[in-house]
Design a protein around this motif. Sequence first.
Motif, PDB file in Angstrom:
ATOM      1  N   ARG A  16      69.589  -9.635  95.611  1.00  0.00           N
ATOM      2  CA  ARG A  16      70.772 -10.499  95.517  1.00  0.00           C
ATOM      3  C   ARG A  16      72.036  -9.650  95.450  1.00  0.00           C
ATOM      4  NH1 ARG A  16      71.108 -12.877  90.799  1.00  0.00           N
ATOM      5  NH2 ARG A  16      69.665 -11.345  90.019  1.00  0.00           N
ATOM      6  N   ARG A  17      71.899  -8.493  94.815  1.00  0.00           N
ATOM      7  CA  ARG A  17      73.048  -7.599  94.667  1.00  0.00           C
ATOM      8  C   ARG A  17      72.677  -6.205  95.151  1.00  0.00           C
ATOM      9  NH1 ARG A  17      76.358  -9.048  89.477  1.00  0.00           N
ATOM     10  NH2 ARG A  17      76.627 -11.239  89.951  1.00  0.00           N
ATOM     11  N   ARG A  51      76.474  -9.553 103.499  1.00  0.00           N
ATOM     12  CA  ARG A  51      77.260 -10.592 102.822  1.00  0.00           C
ATOM     13  C   ARG A  51      77.043 -11.951 103.472  1.00  0.00           C
ATOM     14  NH1 ARG A  51      82.584  -9.347 100.166  1.00  0.00           N
ATOM     15  NH2 ARG A  51      83.400 -10.893 101.607  1.00  0.00           N
ATOM     16  N   GLN A  55      74.088 -12.011 100.273  1.00  0.00           N
ATOM     17  CA  GLN A  55      73.913 -10.927  99.310  1.00  0.00           C
ATOM     18  C   GLN A  55      75.281 -10.420  98.851  1.00  0.00           C
ATOM     19  OE1 GLN A  55      71.282  -8.975 102.312  1.00  0.00           O
ATOM     20  NE2 GLN A  55      69.896  -8.681 100.593  1.00  0.00           N
ATOM     21  N   ARG A  56      75.335 -10.009  97.590  1.00  0.00           N
ATOM     22  CA  ARG A  56      76.597  -9.491  97.060  1.00  0.00           C
ATOM     23  C   ARG A  56      76.602  -7.978  97.195  1.00  0.00           C
ATOM     24  NH1 ARG A  56      79.003 -12.859  92.171  1.00  0.00           N
ATOM     25  NH2 ARG A  56      79.570 -14.611  93.487  1.00  0.00           N
ATOM     26  N   GLU A 134      82.517  -8.294  88.395  1.00  0.00           N
ATOM     27  CA  GLU A 134      81.981  -9.665  88.527  1.00  0.00           C
ATOM     28  C   GLU A 134      83.056 -10.593  89.103  1.00  0.00           C
ATOM     29  OE1 GLU A 134      79.048 -10.805  88.170  1.00  0.00           O
ATOM     30  OE2 GLU A 134      78.005  -9.243  87.050  1.00  0.00           O
ATOM     31  N   LEU A 137      83.597  -9.975  92.784  1.00  0.00           N
ATOM     32  CA  LEU A 137      82.505 -10.520  93.601  1.00  0.00           C
ATOM     33  C   LEU A 137      82.609 -12.042  93.670  1.00  0.00           C
ATOM     34  CD1 LEU A 137      79.538  -8.263  92.395  1.00  0.00           C
ATOM     35  CD2 LEU A 137      80.629  -8.207  94.635  1.00  0.00           C
ATOM     36  N   ALA A 174      72.213  -4.792  89.879  1.00  0.00           N
ATOM     37  CA  ALA A 174      71.785  -4.788  91.287  1.00  0.00           C
ATOM     38  C   ALA A 174      70.279  -4.539  91.375  1.00  0.00           C
ATOM     39  CB  ALA A 174      72.532  -3.702  92.059  1.00  0.00           C
TER      40      ALA A 174
END
Length: 384
Positions: A16-17, A51, A55-56, A134, A137, A174
């Motif tokens: 996800r990260r 992205r 996904q970050r 955070e 993002l 992450a």
Amino acid sequence: MTLRQPDSAAPLAQARRIVVKVGSALLVDGESGRINRAWLETLIDDLLRLRHRGQRVILVSSGAIALGRRRLGLKPGALRLEESQAAAAVGQIRLAHAYKEILETHDVTVAQVLLTLEDSERRRRYLNARATLEALLDLGALPVINENDTVATAEIRYGDNDRLAARVAQMIGAECLVLLSDVNGLYSADPNKDRSAKIIREVRHITPEIEAMAGRPASQLGSGGMAAKIMAARIAVGAGCHLCIAAGSHRHPLRRIEEGAECTWFIPTATPAAARKQWIAGTLRPAGAVTIDGGALRALLEGASLLPAGVTGARGRFDRGDTVSVITSDGAEVARGLVAYSDADAARIIGRKSSEIAELLGFRGRDEMIHRDDLVLTQAAPAP
Ligand code: GLU
């Protein structure tokens, strides 16, 4: 996150990260001392593709010193600390400018974040840095991070962006960190000297043998080398994050990894959330304790956060972000967690509703005394 194996690029596809670190030797052309623009555009294409699939992404970019030194007319070879700091001051502007120019053509906002070692080692600063990342993002910006080389003195600097990137990965939870470099992975021996040297595709335990394979720093422009990458892997894996050492010099370096290019993966045993909880539970000496009532205990056992309303007392000296014990009225520890308020602020809000916090303290803090993500049950507590 459960990752499918054996597809070796699965962490990159499923995380996800993701943090991606790019070294100076890739970004800056050794001959001209300029940014490898055409290559950088392909890296950015890759980042934007991640992205787009939700996904970050955070980029840790070296290159400031390598870009600035030429501009200042500094000779090749080792620089004195103040010379590298001067070079970073000049190069960082150019680096940030290149990212801004390229990303703006894709309508993506770039955010420059310069960190020092203390931003990851001191709790308060760590929390602030994390909150900023955070927020960036959440707001859809692409954070581009480098060390704040111009102010970091010898004792308080990372000196290499491999470890900085690992700390960033840990900070934001992450699941995947990719170190793009001028080597395509960890080899059993130095491939320049030993023709039988083989790439190690997967590392599950960082043993002394693995560390011995790393040898000494070698790359010309970067300062990290394989030894720093192994240190970064220790940090990342300990935080539940997969780490990949891969060649970055080809165009579209991330796509290549997904297409199966050879690289080295370090595999963690836990998820970032579990690793974080293990770390909280393992705090040797909690800074203080908060006592809770029966209702709060029931809620914690069901997996909820601890609200100020359920807290009946606090003791010890603690700051926001410190680990505290959570105890019942008979003094038994049932949980540990990272507290969202200092002892002084906690004393003013215990027993009160979360909606009253802003008025009681004069600022809008968190609703929870300890958020459930920051809380771990330390023993099977008796039913209240
Ligand atoms: N922060 C340094 C720079 O931007 C790079 C450190 C490294 O090579 O890892 O030039």
